[in-house]
Design a protein around this motif. Structure first.
Motif, PDB file in Angstrom:
ATOM      1  N   VAL A 459       0.870  -1.166   0.000  1.00 26.44           N
ATOM      2  CA  VAL A 459       0.000   0.000   0.000  1.00 26.44           C
ATOM      3  C   VAL A 459       0.912   1.223   0.000  1.00 26.44           C
ATOM      4  N   LEU A 460       0.929   1.963  -1.093  1.00 21.31           N
ATOM      5  CA  LEU A 460       1.863   3.074  -1.267  1.00 21.31           C
ATOM      6  C   LEU A 460       1.439   4.269  -0.435  1.00 21.31           C
ATOM      7  N   PRO A 461       2.409   5.078   0.017  1.00 18.75           N
ATOM      8  CA  PRO A 461       2.073   6.263   0.822  1.00 18.75           C
ATOM      9  C   PRO A 461       1.306   7.293   0.006  1.00 18.75           C
ATOM     10  N   GLU A 462       0.319   7.899   0.618  1.00 16.16           N
ATOM     11  CA  GLU A 462      -0.494   8.914  -0.037  1.00 16.16           C
ATOM     12  C   GLU A 462      -0.328  10.255   0.663  1.00 16.16           C
ATOM     13  N   PRO A 463      -0.463  11.367  -0.088  1.00 15.77           N
ATOM     14  CA  PRO A 463      -0.572  11.478  -1.539  1.00 15.77           C
ATOM     15  C   PRO A 463       0.711  10.966  -2.200  1.00 15.77           C
ATOM     16  N   PHE A 464       0.528  10.177  -3.268  1.00 20.31           N
ATOM     17  CA  PHE A 464       1.660   9.434  -3.816  1.00 20.31           C
ATOM     18  C   PHE A 464       2.338  10.164  -4.962  1.00 20.31           C
ATOM     19  N   GLY A 465       3.663  10.188  -4.872  1.00 20.04           N
ATOM     20  CA  GLY A 465       4.531  10.621  -5.952  1.00 20.04           C
ATOM     21  C   GLY A 465       5.779   9.765  -5.883  1.00 20.04           C
ATOM     22  N   LEU A 466       6.250   9.263  -7.014  1.00 18.76           N
ATOM     23  CA  LEU A 466       7.374   8.320  -7.003  1.00 18.76           C
ATOM     24  C   LEU A 466       8.617   8.895  -6.340  1.00 18.76           C
ATOM     25  N   ARG A 467       8.898  10.164  -6.608  1.00 16.77           N
ATOM     26  CA  ARG A 467      10.179  10.721  -6.171  1.00 16.77           C
ATOM     27  C   ARG A 467      10.186  11.073  -4.684  1.00 16.77           C
ATOM     28  N   HIS A 468       9.160  11.782  -4.218  1.00 17.77           N
ATOM     29  CA  HIS A 468       9.212  12.260  -2.834  1.00 17.77           C
ATOM     30  C   HIS A 468       8.859  11.177  -1.821  1.00 17.77           C
ATOM     31  N   ALA A 469       8.187  10.103  -2.278  1.00 24.30           N
ATOM     32  CA  ALA A 469       7.783   9.062  -1.337  1.00 24.30           C
ATOM     33  C   ALA A 469       8.977   8.327  -0.744  1.00 24.30           C
ATOM     34  N   TRP A 470      10.068   8.233  -1.491  1.00 26.32           N
ATOM     35  CA  TRP A 470      11.240   7.478  -1.021  1.00 26.32           C
ATOM     36  C   TRP A 470      12.511   8.338  -1.039  1.00 26.32           C
ATOM     37  N   ALA A 471      12.349   9.627  -0.762  1.00 29.46           N
ATOM     38  CA  ALA A 471      13.505  10.533  -0.743  1.00 29.46           C
ATOM     39  C   ALA A 471      14.010  10.726   0.681  1.00 29.46           C
ATOM     40  N   ASP A 472      15.328  10.783   0.829  1.00 29.40           N
ATOM     41  CA  ASP A 472      15.948  11.097   2.106  1.00 29.40           C
ATOM     42  C   ASP A 472      16.270  12.591   2.161  1.00 29.40           C
ATOM     43  N   GLN A 473      16.585  13.066   3.352  1.00 26.08           N
ATOM     44  CA  GLN A 473      17.021  14.445   3.500  1.00 26.08           C
ATOM     45  C   GLN A 473      18.438  14.606   2.939  1.00 26.08           C
ATOM     46  N   PRO A 474      18.742  15.737   2.300  1.00 31.40           N
ATOM     47  CA  PRO A 474      20.081  15.907   1.711  1.00 31.40           C
ATOM     48  C   PRO A 474      21.133  16.334   2.720  1.00 31.40           C
ATOM     49  N   TRP A 475      20.740  16.627   3.959  1.00 32.33           N
ATOM     50  CA  TRP A 475      21.675  17.260   4.892  1.00 32.33           C
ATOM     51  C   TRP A 475      22.740  16.307   5.415  1.00 32.33           C
ATOM     52  N   ARG A 476      22.576  15.005   5.229  1.00 32.17           N
ATOM     53  CA  ARG A 476      23.614  14.065   5.659  1.00 32.17           C
ATOM     54  C   ARG A 476      24.727  13.926   4.618  1.00 32.17           C
ATOM     55  N   HIS A 477      24.489  14.474   3.435  1.00 34.68           N
ATOM     56  CA  HIS A 477      25.483  14.434   2.368  1.00 34.68           C
ATOM     57  C   HIS A 477      26.132  15.814   2.289  1.00 34.68           C
ATOM     58  N   ARG A 478      27.408  15.905   2.599  1.00 35.90           N
ATOM     59  CA  ARG A 478      28.055  17.199   2.761  1.00 35.90           C
ATOM     60  C   ARG A 478      27.954  18.070   1.510  1.00 35.90           C
ATOM     61  N   PHE A 479      28.279  17.521   0.362  1.00 34.32           N
ATOM     62  CA  PHE A 479      28.284  18.340  -0.851  1.00 34.32           C
ATOM     63  C   PHE A 479      26.871  18.715  -1.298  1.00 34.32           C
ATOM     64  N   MET A 480      25.921  17.794  -1.126  1.00 30.08           N
ATOM     65  CA  MET A 480      24.540  18.144  -1.452  1.00 30.08           C
ATOM     66  C   MET A 480      24.041  19.269  -0.555  1.00 30.08           C
ATOM     67  N   ALA A 481      24.353  19.181   0.731  1.00 32.67           N
ATOM     68  CA  ALA A 481      23.950  20.246   1.656  1.00 32.67           C
ATOM     69  C   ALA A 481      24.602  21.571   1.268  1.00 32.67           C
ATOM     70  N   ASP A 482      25.878  21.538   0.888  1.00 32.58           N
ATOM     71  CA  ASP A 482      26.567  22.764   0.462  1.00 32.58           C
ATOM     72  C   ASP A 482      25.885  23.376  -0.756  1.00 32.58           C
ATOM     73  N   ASP A 483      25.510  22.545  -1.722  1.00 32.18           N
ATOM     74  CA  ASP A 483      24.858  23.065  -2.929  1.00 32.18           C
ATOM     75  C   ASP A 483      23.541  23.747  -2.591  1.00 32.18           C
ATOM     76  N   ALA A 484      22.765  23.133  -1.697  1.00 36.15           N
ATOM     77  CA  ALA A 484      21.476  23.719  -1.332  1.00 36.15           C
ATOM     78  C   ALA A 484      21.665  25.053  -0.611  1.00 36.15           C
ATOM     79  N   LEU A 485      22.620  25.117   0.283  1.00 44.13           N
ATOM     80  CA  LEU A 485      22.838  26.340   1.052  1.00 44.13           C
ATOM     81  C   LEU A 485      23.432  27.453   0.199  1.00 44.13           C
ATOM     82  N   ARG A 486      24.311  27.101  -0.725  1.00 41.43           N
ATOM     83  CA  ARG A 486      24.972  28.123  -1.542  1.00 41.43           C
ATOM     84  C   ARG A 486      24.013  28.792  -2.521  1.00 41.43           C
TER      85      ARG A 486
END
Length: 537
Positions: A459-486
């Protein structure tokens, strides 16, 4: 879908690879987070339970292409149609395997039904025993199967029947076993094919999804035409400029709001003897829109921003625990796209009270689709106060479950004469229990609702979207976090610069706006991610 920056499809292929996986279905629970949980619905017969790939591909196809389906959330940074096509292709591969297994079951099982049922009961008991938490359960299960095999051999030697029934009894013992070996070869061939596709998607090789049933070959093929229309509708909804704000979950599909900067000052004439030249919020937004197109340019040739996607979004508020969304309709909407004149009217008039709101968004899709950075700008005028708000949203990489490559089954055992040392023993790709499970599921594939009722489903999470349903936070990845902040500082300064120019051209005293902009310009340099939608009230 915005296409900018890194144009790879790592996130798309990672999600698509789930359709070919052979993990246990319970592994999907490892992807749960504070906002989305996937439910594993248990069936009535554990022997025919689905694995992860079977349950995932069936659930995704039913949810995204099913008749009368609920609206979907856009998958920024991914292409949902590609994922769905791979799910359809995986279903086709398994359907061909099930057709062959059904033939084996009919020839070696139904004709010799008494023996088939006895062997099936033995494997059911073996599965029940092996699932116990007792460490000796595996040995007991193996002993059970070995004991039944010895009894079967004794039964053949000491046959209590003669004539036709004697030979039939021998067939009931032997033929289901021969059918098992035949079925094992079919299962191994399909398992190797599925694993090769799984590995190919994650390795970057070209693995195409063959979906011939989506191409109508004549006017009478209504099923193919319906599938083609469903895929076209999915692509059109992916391009929609309507999104939904779900409280602390942020904007669905864009991620949580991690920062907000507001510039709000009174509209005072630059010349006290003259009034301000009338202008509207849309005039400011349009100037900001034009200036944001210059973000990819800079005075130095040092890389910098890739080309962003700049769009006008209509944001609809929904409840934090809402399980469905309703897209705007009427004459102002065409193919899920809200028309330009309606966007302009919402921007100028719906700034207070109920109703949808207008946001101007600048979005980058980076890290092969694993990071989606979105900066949203909204302009409001209440009484004599003009407010320009810039907010940052970030959607992180897909869960590591989807990026793990297939590994050959193996286990570590102690060496015979050196028990303090271990060695790795390769295990068969398709075990005896797996062959029985697939053979038992195969005939049920003719009627999927019965297969889901007996074996279980996702039973998929609702409201369902393929990308956001299984996305993690970017803040544990140093370079991804830097890109978002910059990204916050240059966007904020461009927005303020464009807005101040419009104000000055319309006779507004921009001294206070300029001072406030300078203060925000300093504060944004110390940008850090916060839970901006969690109010301490």
């Amino acid at each position: 879908m915005p296409v900018s920056g890194d144009e790879g499809q790592a996130a798309t292929f990672a999600l698509a690879s789930a359709a070919y996986r052979d993990n246990v279905v319970e592994d999907i629970k490892k992807t749960d987070n504070d906002w989305h949980q996937t439910t594993v619905k248990a069936g009535r017969w554990k022997l025919v339970r689905p694995n992860l790939g079977e349950a995932f591909s069936r659930a995704v196809v039913d949810r995204m292409l099913g008749p009368g389906r609920k609206p979907l959330i856009q998958s920024f940074g991914a292409e949902p149609q590609v994922v769905v096509e791979h799910c359809l292709a995986a279903n086709n591969i398994r359907r061909e395997r099930d057709n062959r297994l059904s033939t084996v079951v009919a020839l070696c099982g139904l004709i010799f039904l008494p023996g088939f049922l006895v062997w099936l009961l033995v494997f059911q008991l073996r599965t029940f025993v092996a699932r116990r938490e007792d460490k000796r359960a595996g040995a007991i299960a193996t002993t059970l199967l070995t004991g039944v095999g010895i009894l079967a051999a004794l039964f053949l030697l000491k046959m209590p029947f003669s004539g036709f029934w004697g030979w039939y009894a021998r067939g009931c013992v032997v033929v289901p076993v021969l059918g098992w070996f035949w079925a094992k070869r079919i299962c191994e061939r399909t398992a190797n094919d599925l694993r090769a596709r799984w590995d190919g998607l994650l390795s970057g090789s070209s693995v195409g999804a063959k979906v011939p049933e989506a191409v109508p070959r004549g006017p009478g093929e209504t099923a193919a035409e319906q599938l083609r229309q469903s895929l076209a509708r999915l692509s059109a909804e992916q391009q929609s400029n309507s999104v939904f704000y779900a409280g602390p979950k942020g904007i669905l599909g864009m991620g949580t709001r991690w920062g907000a900067w507001q510039l709000a000052e009174d509209l005072v004439p630059a010349d006290p003897a003259r009034e301000i030249h009338p202008f509207r919020s849309w005039d400011v937004v349009r100037a900001i829109h034009d200036q944001l197109r210059m973000l990819e340019r800079g005075p130095l040739n040092t890389g910098g921003f890739p080309r962003p996607s700049i769009r006008h979004w209509i944001v609809t508020p929904i409840g934090e625990k809402a399980t469905a969304v309703a897209r705007p309709g009427g004459t102002d909407v065409d193919a899920f796209q809200i028309k330009q004149h309606a966007i302009q009217e919402i921007c100028n008039k719906q700034q207070f009270g109920s109703g949808d709101r207008h946001y101007l968004g600048v979005q980058w899709t980076l890290w092969d689709g694993q990071l989606v950075i979105t900066m949203l700008i909204t302009v409001t005028v209440l009484h004599e106060t003009l407010r320009i708000e810039v907010t940052g949203h970030a959607l992180g990489p897909v869960n590591p479950l989807f990026t793990s490559k297939p590994e050959a089954p193996a286990k570590e055992v102690s060496k015979s004469f050196k028990p303090w040392e271990t060695r790795t023993v390769k295990l068969p790709l398709v075990t005896a229990d797996e062959v029985v499970r697939l053979a038992a599921r195969a005939p049920l594939g003719w009627y999927p609702p019965l297969q889901k009722w007996l074996g279980g489903s996702l039973v998929l999470p609702e409201p369902f979207g393929l990308r956001h349903a299984w996305a993690d936070q970017p803040w544990r990845h140093r370079f991804m976090a830097d890109d978002a902040l910059r990204a916050a500082t240059p966007v904020l300064r461009v927005v303020h610069s464009a807005a101040l120019r419009v104000l000055e051209e319309n006779g507004v005293n921009i001294e206070k706006f300029g001072n406030r902009s300078s203060v925000l310009s300093g504060l944004v340099q110390d940008a850090s991610p916060r839970k901006a939608d969690l109010y301490d009230a």
